[in-house]
Design a protein around this motif. Structure first.
Motif, mmCIF file in Angstrom:
data_model
loop_
_atom_site.group_PDB
_atom_site.id
_atom_site.type_symbol
_atom_site.label_atom_id
_atom_site.label_comp_id
_atom_site.label_asym_id
_atom_site.label_seq_id
_atom_site.Cartn_x
_atom_site.Cartn_y
_atom_site.Cartn_z
ATOM 1 N N LYS A 1 7.786 -2.424 -12.094
ATOM 2 C CA LYS A 1 6.663 -3.344 -12.248
ATOM 3 C C LYS A 1 6.388 -4.046 -10.924
ATOM 4 O O LYS A 1 7.317 -4.421 -10.219
ATOM 5 C CB LYS A 1 6.990 -4.382 -13.321
ATOM 6 N N CYS A 2 5.114 -4.229 -10.631
ATOM 7 C CA CYS A 2 4.741 -4.920 -9.402
ATOM 8 C C CYS A 2 3.426 -5.641 -9.619
ATOM 9 O O CYS A 2 2.591 -5.186 -10.396
ATOM 10 C CB CYS A 2 4.619 -3.915 -8.251
ATOM 11 N N ASN A 3 3.241 -6.759 -8.937
ATOM 12 C CA ASN A 3 1.953 -7.450 -8.986
ATOM 13 C C ASN A 3 0.896 -6.669 -8.204
ATOM 14 O O ASN A 3 -0.292 -6.894 -8.370
ATOM 15 C CB ASN A 3 2.084 -8.865 -8.413
ATOM 16 N N PHE B 1 -2.265 -2.126 3.077
ATOM 17 C CA PHE B 1 -2.097 -1.704 1.678
ATOM 18 C C PHE B 1 -1.690 -2.891 0.804
ATOM 19 O O PHE B 1 -2.189 -3.074 -0.303
ATOM 20 C CB PHE B 1 -1.051 -0.587 1.574
ATOM 21 N N HIS B 2 -0.758 -3.706 1.318
ATOM 22 C CA HIS B 2 -0.346 -4.896 0.566
ATOM 23 C C HIS B 2 -1.457 -5.947 0.576
ATOM 24 O O HIS B 2 -1.639 -6.665 -0.399
ATOM 25 C CB HIS B 2 0.937 -5.486 1.177
ATOM 26 N N GLN B 3 -2.185 -6.014 1.695
ATOM 27 C CA GLN B 3 -3.229 -7.034 1.794
ATOM 28 C C GLN B 3 -4.377 -6.795 0.816
ATOM 29 O O GLN B 3 -5.179 -7.682 0.564
ATOM 30 C CB GLN B 3 -3.711 -7.128 3.247
ATOM 31 N N THR C 1 10.338 -8.038 -0.475
ATOM 32 C CA THR C 1 9.301 -8.583 -1.358
ATOM 33 C C THR C 1 7.926 -8.415 -0.722
ATOM 34 O O THR C 1 7.809 -8.294 0.498
ATOM 35 C CB THR C 1 9.550 -10.091 -1.617
ATOM 36 N N ASN C 2 6.895 -8.464 -1.582
ATOM 37 C CA ASN C 2 5.537 -8.453 -1.020
ATOM 38 C C ASN C 2 5.016 -9.887 -0.865
ATOM 39 O O ASN C 2 3.928 -10.094 -0.343
ATOM 40 C CB ASN C 2 4.588 -7.601 -1.857
ATOM 41 N N GLY C 3 5.754 -10.864 -1.366
ATOM 42 C CA GLY C 3 5.413 -12.277 -1.144
ATOM 43 C C GLY C 3 4.310 -12.826 -2.031
ATOM 44 O O GLY C 3 3.902 -13.979 -1.872
ATOM 45 N N ALA D 1 -0.420 -2.666 -6.499
ATOM 46 C CA ALA D 1 -0.437 -1.231 -6.820
ATOM 47 C C ALA D 1 -0.857 -0.513 -5.536
ATOM 48 O O ALA D 1 -1.877 0.182 -5.488
ATOM 49 C CB ALA D 1 -1.420 -0.951 -7.949
ATOM 50 N N CYS D 2 -0.064 -0.701 -4.490
ATOM 51 C CA CYS D 2 -0.448 -0.230 -3.160
ATOM 52 C C CYS D 2 -0.683 1.277 -3.141
ATOM 53 O O CYS D 2 0.076 2.042 -3.749
ATOM 54 C CB CYS D 2 0.633 -0.560 -2.139
ATOM 55 N N GLU D 3 -1.669 1.644 -2.387
ATOM 56 C CA GLU D 3 -2.051 3.062 -2.331
ATOM 57 C C GLU D 3 -0.958 3.917 -1.707
ATOM 58 O O GLU D 3 -0.922 5.108 -1.905
ATOM 59 C CB GLU D 3 -3.370 3.170 -1.537
ATOM 60 N N PHE D 4 -0.051 3.315 -0.968
ATOM 61 C CA PHE D 4 0.988 4.144 -0.340
ATOM 62 C C PHE D 4 2.359 3.998 -1.014
ATOM 63 O O PHE D 4 3.357 4.455 -0.511
ATOM 64 C CB PHE D 4 1.064 3.858 1.166
ATOM 65 N N CYS D 5 2.388 3.375 -2.193
ATOM 66 C CA CYS D 5 3.679 3.090 -2.837
ATOM 67 C C CYS D 5 4.429 4.385 -3.187
ATOM 68 O O CYS D 5 3.927 5.224 -3.919
ATOM 69 C CB CYS D 5 3.441 2.270 -4.104
ATOM 70 N N TYR D 6 5.650 4.523 -2.673
ATOM 71 C CA TYR D 6 6.437 5.743 -2.925
ATOM 72 C C TYR D 6 6.867 5.853 -4.392
ATOM 73 O O TYR D 6 7.283 6.909 -4.837
ATOM 74 C CB TYR D 6 7.718 5.747 -2.072
HETATM 75 S S1 SF4 Z 1 4.608 -0.712 -2.102
HETATM 76 FE FE1 SF4 Z 1 5.807 -2.461 -2.800
HETATM 77 S S2 SF4 Z 1 4.309 -4.066 -3.169
HETATM 78 FE FE2 SF4 Z 1 3.185 -2.174 -3.087
HETATM 79 S S3 SF4 Z 1 3.034 -1.464 -5.213
HETATM 80 FE FE3 SF4 Z 1 4.857 -0.522 -4.327
HETATM 81 S S4 SF4 Z 1 6.509 -1.876 -4.830
HETATM 82 FE FE4 SF4 Z 1 4.616 -3.034 -5.115
#
Ligand code: SF4
Ligand code: SF4
Length: 338
Positions: A32-34, A141-143, A108-110, A36-41
């Motif tokens: 689970k994450c707040n 991506f996080h921004q 963390t993504n902060g 949904a980054c386009e590059f999230c592995y």
């Molecule tokens: S890269 Fe990190 S912050 Fe981004 S969706 Fe994945 S776990 Fe969340």
């Protein structure tokens, strides 16, 4: 342990490349994450689930210590681990109670860092509980999901509380010069993605094997054919473990080598032998192109271009997962965007 304790290594001659000892593990507290980054592995989103039990984390750390002794390094990540701050603390306390030692890093993504009192309390708690370094993700991506004010606030306060050397920002460049990712056109968003992967090349696994890989796709299947994965699998310095205990080699997310709830990392490492698992054997000897014939027979449509072998690998695996083929090795389903 030494290299010859592994069954594959024990049969090799002196000059053959050996299966390296795993010294690091990244524990994914949750999918689970707040964001949904386009590059999230790991294809994390707010809708994903999973929460690592304390016992899983302890077993992982203990068995890594059996394997790598005092060189063992553990980091805690996600998903967003601060969505489950209480569990994060429980795990860190359990590591202390078991005498396992420090945790190398918490990532963390902060997105949670809005209240200064909460930030101070949490960072001091992490410090007391033996967290050595603190990493804040900060890039275009996080921004797209996390405001720059929260990231800047967290970096500033973390440096004050923990000291500059213990705080990592990935990447400082974007903290100073953020890229506008919200309220822009689809075309501008694509250009920003493209610029970001040009600046800091990504491995095209997980969600990065979707839109981003399609944008970067410039290699034919013939170019990728023959690119084996033996070096990636033998040379991985560590593993990632998902909330359900599934163990992935290095950054090869979504390829399950075993489950730490059943087998400790020490035993898993000792028994690892690429030839024992048909799927891993194909990757080891031929790379993802070794899975192609079977996938095509089942209906997989070969793309004209791929961004590289990991793009092909992820694409075939997502297809096989949909068909429920290799259910023990291709998973967990939350690690894929289906
Ligand atoms: S890269 Fe990190 S912050 Fe981004 S969706 Fe994945 S776990 Fe969340
Ligand atoms: S192609 Fe697959 S197995 Fe090989 S390195 Fe990439 S993700 Fe890992």
């Amino acid at each position: 342990m030494n290299l010859n304790d592994n069954v594959y290594n024990s049969g090799l001659s002196r000059e053959d490349a050996k299966f390296k000892l795993w010294r690091k593990t990244g524990l994914l507290l949750t999918y689970k994450c707040n964001a949904a980054c386009e590059f999230c592995y790991y294809c994390c989103t707010p809708a994903k689930g999973g929460l690592m039990p304390v016992e899983t984390a302890v077993k992982a750390y203990k068995s890594l210590k059996n394997l790598a002794g005092d060189t063992a390094k553990v980091h805690l990540t996600g998903g967003e681990p601060f969505l489950y701050y209480e569990r994060l603390v429980e795990i860190l306390k359990a590591f202390q109670d078991e005498g396992l030692g420090e945790v190398d890093l918490v990532e963390t993504n902060g997105g949670w860092a809005n209240d200064e009192e909460v930030i101070v309390e949490r960072l001091k708690r992490l410090d007391e509980l033996g967290v050595r370094r603190f990493k804040i993700s900060c890039d275009p991506f996080h921004q797209e999901y996390v405001g720059i004010e929260a990231a800047r606030r967290l970096v500033k306060m973390a440096k004050e509380i923990l000291g500059d050397k213990r705080v990592l920002v990935r990447w400082e460049k974007y903290l100073e010069n953020p890229v506008e990712m919200k309220n822009i056109s689809g075309e501008q968003l694509k250009q920003n993605y493209k610029q970001a992967i040009d600046d800091y090349p990504a491995r095209f696994t997980g969600r990065a094997a979707g839109k981003l890989a399609d944008m970067a796709a410039d290699k034919s299947i013939d170019y990728i054919r023959g690119q084996k994965c033996c070096r990636d699998l033998l040379g991985a310095k560590g593993v990632h473990i998902d909330p359900y205990g599934n163990v992935f080699s290095g950054t090869c997310s979504g390829i399950v080598l075993g489950n730490v709830n059943e087998t400790g990392l020490d035993e898993m490492w000792k028994e690892f032998q690429p030839g024992r698992n048909v799927f891993i054997k194909a990757l080891f000897e031929s790379g993802p192109a070794g899975l192609l014939d079977e996938a095509v027979e089942l209906g997989y449509e070969v793309k004209e271009r791929y961004a590289g072998k990991c793009h092909l690998c992820s694409d075939i695996r997502a297809f096989l997962l949909g068909k429920k083929i290799y259910p023990k090795t291709v998973g967990h389903s939350e690690c894929y965007d289906l």
